[in-house]
Design an enzyme around this catalytic site. Structure first.
Site, PDB file in Angstrom:
ATOM      1  N   GLU A   4       0.814  -1.216   0.000  1.00  0.00           N
ATOM      2  CA  GLU A   4       0.000   0.000   0.000  1.00  0.00           C
ATOM      3  C   GLU A   4       0.847   1.266   0.000  1.00  0.00           C
ATOM      4  O   GLU A   4       0.552   2.220  -0.732  1.00  0.00           O
ATOM      5  CB  GLU A   4      -0.930   0.003   1.227  1.00  0.00           C
ATOM      6  CG  GLU A   4      -1.971  -1.107   1.254  1.00  0.00           C
ATOM      7  CD  GLU A   4      -3.091  -0.891   0.255  1.00  0.00           C
ATOM      8  OE1 GLU A   4      -3.120   0.170  -0.417  1.00  0.00           O
ATOM      9  OE2 GLU A   4      -3.956  -1.773   0.135  1.00  0.00           O
ATOM     10  N   SER A   5       1.871   1.319   0.828  1.00  0.00           N
ATOM     11  CA  SER A   5       2.581   2.598   1.024  1.00  0.00           C
ATOM     12  C   SER A   5       4.095   2.491   1.063  1.00  0.00           C
ATOM     13  O   SER A   5       4.760   3.515   1.232  1.00  0.00           O
ATOM     14  CB  SER A   5       2.119   3.225   2.341  1.00  0.00           C
ATOM     15  OG  SER A   5       2.657   2.498   3.453  1.00  0.00           O
TER      16      SER A   5
END
Length: 459
Positions: free
Chosen positions: A311-312
């Site tokens: 995700e990040s």
């Protein structure tokens, strides 16, 4: 400040209502103003086409450039929004003609032919028409060199333009279809089913991230404005409100923000960079490992960490073009549902995402054992349970095993094709994205397990 905004909104609605009444007084009393009808109905009906540039569902959320713009306009009027999505342009125009929608918001090109039969709101962008082919295939340099299977959407501006070009090039030939949208035609080019199609430049930009094999032979029509399309019978009050609205979103930066979100900044899910991941696992992961362990709630903390990296890349202040924020890239709506007050607080974000994954995991039938159950939960985490369930049902209809990830991951990408998603309960979804999502996380997870094993042996 809040009271000032509310007062401004009330004044805007009042001014619109005054305009409606004044225009209605001058018109046939048997034919009420269309804007007056919309305000009295308290619902704006917006017709659109399925697709990432217009409107689609991701889990329980709605998204798309046209959807967000329509949502802003309905808020501007102070009424509810009803999106009416269909699968081809002919049906969409038919709904406008029959009064089943109030306006079409689908990146419609403003052409002279259409202006003879419809009214248009102010333009909010320009698109050119590009002749597209597959890299390595036939590359025509001009209209008279097009030779092969050439298919465009029926009732599209592309078809209208080709009719005009045929007057200059009588040998030009093509086919029109109402069974496929622009994205499906692009995929047909990639798969070699057809040689050429014509798409708008913004649609091509959105799809080239997924189909890098697509190439532009040449521009078949220079830039033209795109705008929302209204019935010829739409009243001046309705058009006036749209003129004011588009002037406002142009000046306050809303249009620019949406354009960047859906077209300029759109990127595909990153592939695996194993060396970069291993370095991050040694440098960044230790800062958050205790949080992942604390909130794993029965799941392997390394799987939760792998989700976070996908995700990040373990960045607590990360931001995505779809509105996700924080180390787990939660959107505002999901964060509220998970009782996450600050998405930039890594602890809260990890806790909320672990809860969301467990919710998805609990919905997978208990007869499905790990690791398949785990991969299904990841796919549902990415696109929502509804789309995953659609894929499982379709897998079973096609003779596959709906409880086996290897079978379902072959079916998920089919939900981009209209002949499959038009009968699916939750409709269109870019089904190849959750497949890549799951495969990436599996690779990150396996690497973390391997790194742990190495540390054990060294100790």
């Amino acid at each position: 400040m809040k009271n000032f905004i509310l007062i401004a909104q009330y004044l805007r609605i009042a001014l619109i209502s005054v305009l409606v009444m004044s225009l209605s007084a001058c018109s046939d009393p048997q034919k009420p103003s269309s804007l007056k009808q919309i305000l009295e109905r308290k619902t704006l009906r917006v017709g659109t086409l399925h697709g990432p540039g217009n409107y689609y569902r991701k889990g329980s959320n709605e998204a798309g450039f046209e959807y967000e713009l329509a949502q802003k306009y309905s808020e501007y009027l102070g009424i509810e929004l009803q999106m009416v999505s269909v699968h081809n342009l002919s049906d969409l125009i038919s709904k406008l003609d029959k009064g089943q929608v109030d306006v079409i918001a689908a990146g419609i090109t403003v052409t002279k032919e259409r202006q003879q039969h419809y009214r248009f709101a102010p333009g909010y962008g320009q698109v050119s028409q590009e002749l597209v082919f597959k890299q390595g295939g036939k590359w025509p340099q001009s209209i008279n060199e097009i030779d092969g299977d050439f298919v465009v959407m029926k009732d599209s501006s592309h078809a209208q333009n080709l009719v005009q070009l045929k007057k200059l090039q009588p040998n030009l030939s093509w086919q029109e279809t109402d069974k496929h949208d622009s994205e499906e035609l692009l995929r047909a080019v990639v798969e070699g089913d057809i040689d050429f199609t014509v798409v708008d430049s913004n649609t091509l930009a959105l799809n080239q991230q997924h189909y890098p094999q697509l190439s532009v032979a040449f521009t078949i029509q220079k830039a033209q404005p795109i705008a929302w399309m209204l019935s010829q019978e739409a009243d001046d009050a309705f058009l006036s409100s749209l003129i004011e609205f588009f002037g406002e979103v142009h000046h306050n930066g809303t249009l620019l923000t949406l354009t960047q979100k859906y077209y300029t900044d759109a990127i595909s899910i990153a592939g695996i960079d194993n060396s970069g991941f291993i370095n991050a696992a040694k440098v960044k992961l230790p800062q958050f490992e205790s949080m992942f362990r604390r909130h794993a709630e029965g799941m392997d903390w390394r799987l939760l960490a792998a989700i976070s990296y996908q995700e990040s890349q373990w960045q607590p202040t990360a931001r995505s073009h779809t509105g996700g924020r924080g180390i787990m890239m939660l959107d505002k709506k999901t964060a509220r549902q998970l009782d996450v007050h600050s998405r930039l607080d890594a602890e809260q974000s990890i806790r909320g995402s672990a809860k969301l994954f467990q919710q998805m995991f609990s919905r997978i039938p208990h007869r499905i054992s790990n690791p398949d159950r785990q991969w299904f939960a990841l796919a549902a985490y990415n696109i929502g349970w509804g789309h995953l369930d659609d894929a499982r049902l379709l897998t079973e209809e096609r003779g596959g095993d709906p409880d086996r990830w290897l079978d379902v991951k072959e079916t998920l990408p089919l939900l981009k094709q209209r002949k499959y998603y038009q009968d699916a309960k939750f409709g269109y979804v870019r089904g190849d994205e959750p497949v890549r999502y799951v495969e990436n996380i599996r690779a990150y997870y396996d690497t973390l397990v391997h790194l742990d094993d190495e540390n054990l042996h060294q100790n």
